[in-house]
Motif scaffolding. Structure first.
Motif, short mmCIF file in Angstrom:
data_model
loop_
_atom_site.label_atom_id
_atom_site.label_comp_id
_atom_site.label_asym_id
_atom_site.label_seq_id
_atom_site.Cartn_x
_atom_site.Cartn_y
_atom_site.Cartn_z
N HIS A 166 -9.47 54.80 -21.00
CA HIS A 166 -9.39 54.10 -22.28
C HIS A 166 -8.09 54.41 -23.02
CE1 HIS A 166 -13.46 52.63 -21.94
NE2 HIS A 166 -13.93 53.85 -21.76
N GLU A 167 -7.49 55.56 -22.76
CA GLU A 167 -6.29 55.97 -23.47
C GLU A 167 -5.01 55.51 -22.78
OE1 GLU A 167 -6.58 60.16 -23.70
OE2 GLU A 167 -8.50 60.16 -24.79
N MET A 168 -5.14 54.91 -21.60
CA MET A 168 -3.98 54.57 -20.79
C MET A 168 -3.58 53.10 -20.95
SD MET A 168 -4.79 56.56 -17.23
CE MET A 168 -3.31 55.86 -16.50
N LYS A 169 -2.28 52.85 -20.76
CA LYS A 169 -1.77 51.49 -20.69
C LYS A 169 -1.47 51.15 -19.22
CE LYS A 169 0.38 51.28 -25.26
NZ LYS A 169 1.65 51.09 -26.01
N PHE A 170 -1.79 49.94 -18.83
CA PHE A 170 -1.53 49.49 -17.47
C PHE A 170 -0.61 48.27 -17.50
CE2 PHE A 170 -5.43 51.88 -17.15
CZ PHE A 170 -5.27 52.60 -15.96
N TYR A 171 0.06 48.05 -16.38
CA TYR A 171 1.06 46.99 -16.32
C TYR A 171 0.87 46.15 -15.06
CZ TYR A 171 3.24 50.11 -19.74
OH TYR A 171 3.48 50.90 -20.82
N LYS A 172 1.50 44.98 -15.07
CA LYS A 172 1.48 44.10 -13.91
C LYS A 172 2.75 43.26 -13.93
CE LYS A 172 -0.97 40.31 -16.21
NZ LYS A 172 -2.15 39.41 -16.19
N GLY A 173 3.02 42.57 -12.83
CA GLY A 173 4.13 41.63 -12.78
C GLY A 173 3.58 40.22 -12.95
N LYS A 174 4.16 39.47 -13.88
CA LYS A 174 3.65 38.12 -14.11
C LYS A 174 4.14 37.13 -13.05
CE LYS A 174 7.31 36.72 -17.32
NZ LYS A 174 7.62 36.23 -18.68
N GLY A 175 5.14 37.56 -12.23
CA GLY A 175 5.69 36.69 -11.20
C GLY A 175 6.98 36.03 -11.66
N CYS A 176 8.02 36.09 -10.84
CA CYS A 176 9.30 35.48 -11.17
C CYS A 176 10.01 35.07 -9.89
CB CYS A 176 10.17 36.44 -11.98
SG CYS A 176 10.69 37.92 -11.07
N SER A 177 11.18 34.46 -10.03
CA SER A 177 11.90 33.98 -8.84
C SER A 177 12.37 35.13 -7.97
CB SER A 177 13.11 33.15 -9.28
OG SER A 177 14.00 33.92 -10.07
N LEU A 178 12.59 36.30 -8.55
CA LEU A 178 13.11 37.43 -7.77
C LEU A 178 12.04 38.07 -6.90
CD1 LEU A 178 15.43 39.18 -10.38
CD2 LEU A 178 15.97 37.40 -8.73
N CYS A 179 10.76 37.90 -7.25
CA CYS A 179 9.68 38.49 -6.44
C CYS A 179 8.84 37.40 -5.80
CB CYS A 179 8.81 39.42 -7.28
SG CYS A 179 7.95 38.61 -8.65
N ASN A 180 9.40 36.19 -5.74
CA ASN A 180 8.70 35.06 -5.12
C ASN A 180 7.35 34.80 -5.80
OD1 ASN A 180 8.74 32.94 -3.28
ND2 ASN A 180 7.69 34.10 -1.68
N ASN A 181 7.33 35.06 -7.12
CA ASN A 181 6.13 34.82 -7.95
C ASN A 181 4.92 35.65 -7.51
OD1 ASN A 181 7.25 32.87 -9.76
ND2 ASN A 181 7.19 31.38 -8.10
N GLN A 182 5.18 36.79 -6.86
CA GLN A 182 4.09 37.66 -6.44
C GLN A 182 3.77 38.76 -7.46
OE1 GLN A 182 2.26 37.08 -3.66
NE2 GLN A 182 3.53 35.24 -3.47
N GLY A 183 4.74 39.10 -8.30
CA GLY A 183 4.54 40.18 -9.27
C GLY A 183 4.85 41.55 -8.69
N TYR A 184 5.13 41.61 -7.40
CA TYR A 184 5.45 42.88 -6.74
C TYR A 184 6.80 42.76 -6.03
CZ TYR A 184 0.45 44.06 -7.21
OH TYR A 184 -0.80 44.34 -7.70
N SER A 185 7.51 43.87 -5.96
CA SER A 185 8.77 43.90 -5.25
C SER A 185 8.96 45.29 -4.66
CB SER A 185 9.94 43.57 -6.18
OG SER A 185 11.17 43.62 -5.49
N GLY A 186 8.79 45.40 -3.34
CA GLY A 186 8.92 46.70 -2.68
C GLY A 186 7.65 47.53 -2.79
N ARG A 187 7.74 48.75 -2.26
CA ARG A 187 6.59 49.66 -2.29
C ARG A 187 7.03 51.04 -2.74
NH1 ARG A 187 3.39 48.97 3.31
NH2 ARG A 187 5.49 48.84 4.17
#
Length: 596
Positions: A503-524
């Motif tokens: 409950h005290e934590m903030k989480f994030y995600k990728g909304k998708g863009c041209s640089l990540c092929n709209n996947q929201g992820y880039s690399g591991r």
């Protein structure tokens, strides 16, 4: 890059006329490096270091300055935009229209270092990493046949966007269709051997475009799988398989035969698995391709692992470990003797970690010998042996011979059987440092795995110095990262796994863009757990009681805490999510079924 103090020109007619005039008024051009030094953005010494780095990497000066940490990327873009009088666009935040972008042919886009951004009243807005390139500008105007408005973009963002958008999916489908048509013309049925009856051209072109696309997408593996009525080609991107194309099943045989020939395999043998490898050069990158074939219900499944020969080996500090954990690992690998295990499932980055440790230890006064299956990367100054079971060159046989070669450090790619484990552990007893990998779920499971394979508890306790357990999580694209409110089901699952601290934590995600092929992820990014042996753990291991060992390890991790680098895999994954490096969904995916 060369800079001139000219004002922004928005109309193509005036721009084409203005450039020569500017040259007449001022023949001396101001170079980027001199401009940055003059404006106190960098020092002369930093400029010389960047110029030296530029010679070895081939990157532009601006990118070299950013890579060396002398200048922030955004600060450089803001500075250039102001001096050039050209607006700057962050491609990571720009919603590119893939169909529109491809109105500019790929060869022109890459040659001119440009990307089509959007239509405007005058014509098109085009992004360039060097808007002062007059010749490229003229070529763009000719190719588009309309006015052009220039915009500044980052070099690395431009490369990523071009690779993401200009894919060869259409060409691959076209060549697959052409190959299928040629086979149809030969009226080949399922049992006929058509490999010699058709032209190689469509097969070769299909494979060339497939490999080129795989390199563009930074795929780690290519899967070619025949089904009942189709052939699937899939790429593994950031650990996830994605379908690249689906073609007629009839092309499976010639594609498999061509790949077998390239890998030096027997093209007539379709009933047994085969393994091979070959080298190719794509887009100025040398690739080692490991090929595995396996007979399946509707033909032969082929999987190829792509290894970049030019890829630089990581150092321990570059692996993404928390600093306290990385420091503890450096201390462990400096042990004069003993065994260090790296554990995890297939594809979790164990080899990368082992090579990072070797990179730390490699020096002219140390003899290092490795036995691997296969040798994935060539390491300078290290003696590497490739296992070959066909001639009985096994891990255990090579390991026995290695010990007569007077090594200081031995790397065993994987300890797979009782004999290899016993030889490796006894080598550690006789003064050698041994590095190896095992397939286990977490660090503490290593002890039960070793005992199950016949290793004596006293031998394990006497030799094991440390255990790294790891996974790979998909990393959020830095260009499109946003706060994630979490779906109710995801939040509930996190609470069940980690408790109310969620409950005290903030989480994030990728909304998708041209640089990540709209996947929201880039690399591991790596998720790690490091277990270092101490007296209490040694006593528990010596007893051979798995339950007692697990209890002692959990007690140590709880007592010391994460501040001293005592992360469990689950804690590491959650820590990465809190830093905005991975998502809550990835945390749940890689920690499913783990204890601790």
């Amino acid at each position: 890059m060369e800079i001139e103090n000219s004002s922004k020109v928005v109309d193509i007619k005036t721009q084409r006329q203005a450039v020569p005039v500017a040259h007449k008024k001022k023949s001396k051009k101001i170079r980027l490096g001199d401009l940055l030094v003059t404006n106190n953005k960098i020092t002369e010494e930093q400029l010389q270091q960047a110029l030296s780095a530029q010679e070895s990497t081939g990157h532009r000066l601006g990118r070299s300055l950013v890579d060396l940490g002398f200048l922030a990327s955004d600060d450089l873009m803001e500075f250039l935009s102001k001096k050039l009088g050209v607006p700057y666009v962050d491609l990571g935040q720009f919603d590119l229209d893939q169909e529109l972008v491809q109105h500019l042919p790929e060869e022109v886009a890459r040659r001119c270092r440009a990307i089509l951004l959007e239509p405007v009243e005058e014509g098109f807005r085009v992004g360039m990493d060097d808007p002062t390139n007059i010749f490229a500008f003229d070529e763009l105007v000719e190719a588009l046949n309309c006015p052009v408005l220039l915009t500044l973009v980052k070099e690395e963002d431009l490369d990523a966007s071009l690779d993401s958008i200009y894919r060869h999916t259409t060409e691959i489908n076209d060549f697959a269709a052409a190959l299928g048509q040629e086979l149809s013309e030969h009226d080949a049925d399922e049992d006929e051997d058509v490999d010699e009856s058709i032209s190689d051209a469509p097969v070769v072109q299909l494979l060339q475009h497939m490999f080129d696309d795989a390199v563009k997408a930074n795929a780690s593996d290519v899967h070619i799988e025949p089904d009942e009525d189709e052939l699937r080609i899939r790429f593994r991107l950031d650990g996830i398989l994605r379908v690249q194309t689906v073609a007629e099943k009839r092309i499976a045989k010639p594609v498999a035969s061509r790949l077998k020939l390239m890998a030096g395999l027997d093209i007539s043998e379709k009933r047994l698995p085969q393994d091979g490898r070959f080298n190719i050069k794509m887009r100025d990158k040398s690739l080692d391709v490991r090929v595995s074939t396996m007979p399946v219900q509707y033909g032969e499944s082929i999987v190829m692992r792509l290894l970049h020969r030019s890829a630089k080996l990581m150092e321990i500090d570059q692996m993404g470990m928390p600093p306290a954990m990385a420091e503890r690992l450096r201390q462990v690998v400096r042990s004069p003797h003993g065994v260090i295990f790296v554990t995890g499932p297939t594809g979790s980055g164990k080899t990368t970690t082992l090579y990072a440790a070797l990179s730390t230890l490699n020096s002219p006064d140390t003899k290092i010998i490795t036995v691997e299956d296969p040798v994935e990367y060539r390491l300078k100054g290290i003696n590497q042996v490739q296992v070959n079971t066909k001639i009985d060159l096994t891990f255990s046989r090579v390991l026995r011979t290695i010990l007569r070669q007077d090594p200081d450090i031995v790397l065993v790619g994987e300890m797979r059987d009782r004999e290899t484990i016993e030889i490796g552990l006894r080598a550690a007893l006789t003064g050698h440092l041994v590095l190896s990998s095992l397939h286990t779920n977490d660090a503490v499971s290593t002890f039960s795995r070793l005992m199950d394979m016949g290793a004596e508890p006293f031998l394990i306790a006497s030799t094991v110095r440390g255990i790294v357990a790891q996974r790979l999580a998909r990393q959020i694209c830095e260009k499109c990262i946003v706060l994630d409110s979490l779906e109710p089901g995801v939040r509930t699952a996190l609470e069940e796994e980690f408790g109310e601290r969620i409950h005290e934590m903030k989480f994030y995600k990728g909304k998708g863009c041209s640089l990540c092929n709209n996947q929201g992820y880039s690399g591991r990014v790596g998720v790690y757990e490091l277990l270092v042996m101490d007296d209490e753990i040694l006593r528990a291991v010596h007893s051979g009681d798995i339950v007692e060992i697990a209890g002692v390890v959990k007690k140590q991790q709880t007592y010391h805490g994460i501040d001293k680098g005592y992360y469990t895999l689950k804690q590491s994954a959650l820590h990465l999510a809190a830093q905005g490096k991975t998502t809550a969904e990835e945390v749940l995916r890689i920690t499913y079924g783990m204890s601790g």
